[in-house]
Write an enzyme that holds these catalytic residues in place. Structure first.
Site, PDB file in Angstrom:
ATOM      1  N   GLU A 164      19.824  22.894 -48.678  1.00 47.07           N
ATOM      2  CA  GLU A 164      18.781  22.233 -49.328  1.00 47.07           C
ATOM      3  C   GLU A 164      17.898  21.484 -48.959  1.00 47.07           C
ATOM      4  O   GLU A 164      17.558  20.584 -48.933  1.00 47.07           O
ATOM      5  CB  GLU A 164      19.233  21.632 -50.410  1.00 47.07           C
ATOM      6  CG  GLU A 164      19.814  22.272 -51.994  1.00 47.07           C
ATOM      7  CD  GLU A 164      19.799  20.710 -53.173  1.00 47.07           C
ATOM      8  OE1 GLU A 164      19.685  20.098 -52.872  1.00 47.07           O
ATOM      9  OE2 GLU A 164      19.977  21.798 -54.181  1.00 47.07           O
ATOM     10  N   GLU A 346      24.956  26.551 -55.809  1.00 43.05           N
ATOM     11  CA  GLU A 346      25.331  25.361 -56.714  1.00 43.05           C
ATOM     12  C   GLU A 346      24.679  26.524 -58.319  1.00 43.05           C
ATOM     13  O   GLU A 346      23.799  26.219 -58.474  1.00 43.05           O
ATOM     14  CB  GLU A 346      24.384  24.334 -56.163  1.00 43.05           C
ATOM     15  CG  GLU A 346      25.206  24.233 -55.353  1.00 43.05           C
ATOM     16  CD  GLU A 346      25.143  22.932 -54.149  1.00 43.05           C
ATOM     17  OE1 GLU A 346      24.461  22.100 -55.036  1.00 43.05           O
ATOM     18  OE2 GLU A 346      25.126  21.816 -53.793  1.00 43.05           O
TER      19      GLU A 346
HETATM   20  C1  FCB Z   1      22.608  19.597 -54.872  1.00 43.87           C
HETATM   21  C2  FCB Z   1      23.213  18.930 -53.554  1.00 43.87           C
HETATM   22  C3  FCB Z   1      24.983  18.606 -54.122  1.00 43.87           C
HETATM   23  C4  FCB Z   1      25.021  17.664 -55.356  1.00 43.87           C
HETATM   24  C5  FCB Z   1      24.654  18.583 -56.659  1.00 43.87           C
HETATM   25  C6  FCB Z   1      24.716  17.816 -57.703  1.00 43.87           C
HETATM   26  O1  FCB Z   1      20.787  18.975 -54.360  1.00 43.87           O
HETATM   27  O2  FCB Z   1      23.857  19.779 -52.654  1.00 43.87           O
HETATM   28  O3  FCB Z   1      25.419  18.089 -53.356  1.00 43.87           O
HETATM   29  O4  FCB Z   1      24.347  16.818 -54.779  1.00 43.87           O
HETATM   30  O5  FCB Z   1      22.681  18.834 -56.293  1.00 43.87           O
END
Ligand code: FCB
Length: 441
Positions: A164, A346
């Protein structure tokens, strides 16, 4: 299930600072997040990652949990200050040994390790030299990536340069929600460009040192909408969209910055930089939760702030908006724009889950969310999106950055007093989903 490509990868994700703890053990140096946790107002409750899930000592138990889930892959990150306590120079052997043990245990469980080089925990010693605002940081990062590639490349084939990009640069250098908590346009622009350069140099280092490496970068992409659909928020949304969704993907994969950023960043770009940044990639890592809303706000670094979702929009646990169709559209857009296979690195749902009298954790809200988002992924695949894998965030409840321990994203509950792990209902749901997907394949 029949529409999933062959060898679709099911996994779980974590990151070092959020789970490892052992912050002062075996020669680890401080990171900018250790500093942030000790800064007044930095983290809700004054929570810190000092102990977190104590994964540094309990990793074997955590790998056993993954095995029970039946996942194919585990995405984790290495803590830069654990292996290079001052960020560069002297190497910390016990730190390197820890990841050897972890990787070997993951492989013995029949799970593929996916190693993320950088998930936000810059060594404080490098921040003291300007951090990402210093162009040299790209070279320090490349040396660190090469150290990992040399050490683990015989066993690890899946590599991620960064997690990110836009979140840690925006919240670290423009909106002070994350370490190092700076608010400065000039430093933000420099950080953007230097992180892009670091990414390119990291890809080259890993490619040169790891035979058969499959390299991706993890981008957070979510649609940015003007709050209330109001015209006065339109420019705020357009600029935030560039910062959030395009400032890293476009230079890395298309070789140019989006227009507003391109104009502002010009003073920091040197001849040859775009070629250094846009290196060939094997896949696109997508982190996606829900859309975000922008509001014009002249008092902020860039004239925009976070807006509210429409009052009638569905939300879950932590109040984030649920828009599974936006996930489908994002997957289709990435396939169209960047023409790379996508791995969802994610997706998940936060809440304040606690055990009932019997000790069980019935997180139906998370199951609902995951079901909706999985259905959208299938829709996207049927529509032509090239999706090759899906990782839930997260295996464990953990240190959720500025929100501390109150915001739980795990499919496994962690009692932070006793360190007891208890799979939630969503863990059973996920294990079952993986089983069904395999038998349909
Ligand atoms: C993302 C992050 C991860 C976690 C999730 C909820 O932005 O990469 O580390 O905090 O959100």
């Amino acid at each position: 299930m029949m529409d999933l490509p062959k060898d679709f990868v099911w996994g779980v994700s974590t990151s070092a600072y959020q789970i490892e703890g052992a912050a002062a053990a075996d020669g680890r140096g401080p990171s900018i997040w250790d500093t942030r946790c000790r800064t007044a107002g930095g983290v809700v409750n004054g929570d810190t990652g000092d102990v977190a899930c104590d994964h540094y000592h309990r990793y074997a138990e955590d790998v056993a949990l993954m095995r029970q889930l039946g996942v194919d892959a585990y995405r984790f990150s290495v803590a830069w200050p654990r292996v290079l306590p001052r960020g560069r120079g002297e190497v910390n052997q016990p730190g390197l040994d820890f990841y050897d043990r972890l990787i070997d245990t993951v492989l013995e469980a029949g799970i593929e390790p996916w190693l993320c080089v950088y998930h936000w925990d810059l060594p404080q010693a490098l921040q003291d030299r300007g951090g990402w605002a210093n162009r040299d940081c790209a070279g320090w990062y490349a040396d660190y990536a090469a150290l990992l590639a040399r050490r683990y490349g015989d066993r690890v084939k899946r590599w991620i340069t960064f997690n990110e990009f836009s979140v840690f640069t925006l919240f670290g250098y423009a909106i002070p929600w994350a370490a190092p908590g700076i608010t400065d346009r000039d430093q933000h622009l420099r950080a953007i460009h230097h992180v892009n350069l670091a990414h390119g140099a990291g890809v080259d280092a890993i490619r040169a040192l790891v035979s058969g490496a499959s390299i991706g970068a993890v981008h957070n992409r979510q649609r940015v909408l003007p709050e209330g659909g109001r015209p006065e928020n339109a420019e705020a949304a357009a600029l935030l969209d560039e910062h959030w969704n395009l400032t890293f993907c476009d230079p890395q994969l298309l070789g140019h910055y989006p227009p507003r950023v391109a104009r502002a960043i010009e003073p920091y770009v040197k001849a040859g930089d775009m070629a250094r940044i846009s290196r060939p990639m094997d896949w696109f890592g997508l982190n996606h939760y829900g859309p975000i809303f922008a509001r014009a706000n002249p008092d902020t670094t860039w004239g925009y702030g976070w807006g509210d979702a429409p009052p009638d929009s569905p939300t879950y646990g932590v109040g984030w908006a649920v828009f599974p169709d936006a996930f489908r559209d994002e997957l289709l857009e990435i396939t169209r724009r960047y023409r790379l296979p996508i791995v969802i690195t994610e997706n998940g749902c936060g809440g304040s889950d606690s055990p009932d009298e019997s000790g069980a954790i019935d997180d139906q809200h998370r199951i609902n969310y995951l079901q909706l988002y999985n259905a959208s992924m299938h829709e996207a695949i049927r529509g032509g999106a090239d999706v090759r894998g899906y990782f839930v965030w997260s295996l464990l409840d953990n240190f959720e950055w500025g929100s501390g321990y109150g915001n739980r994203f795990g499919i496994v509950h962690v009692d932070f007093e006793s360190q007891k792990r208890t799979p939630k209902a969503s863990a059973r749901w996920y294990a079952d989903l993986i089983k069904r997907a395999r038998s349909a394949a």
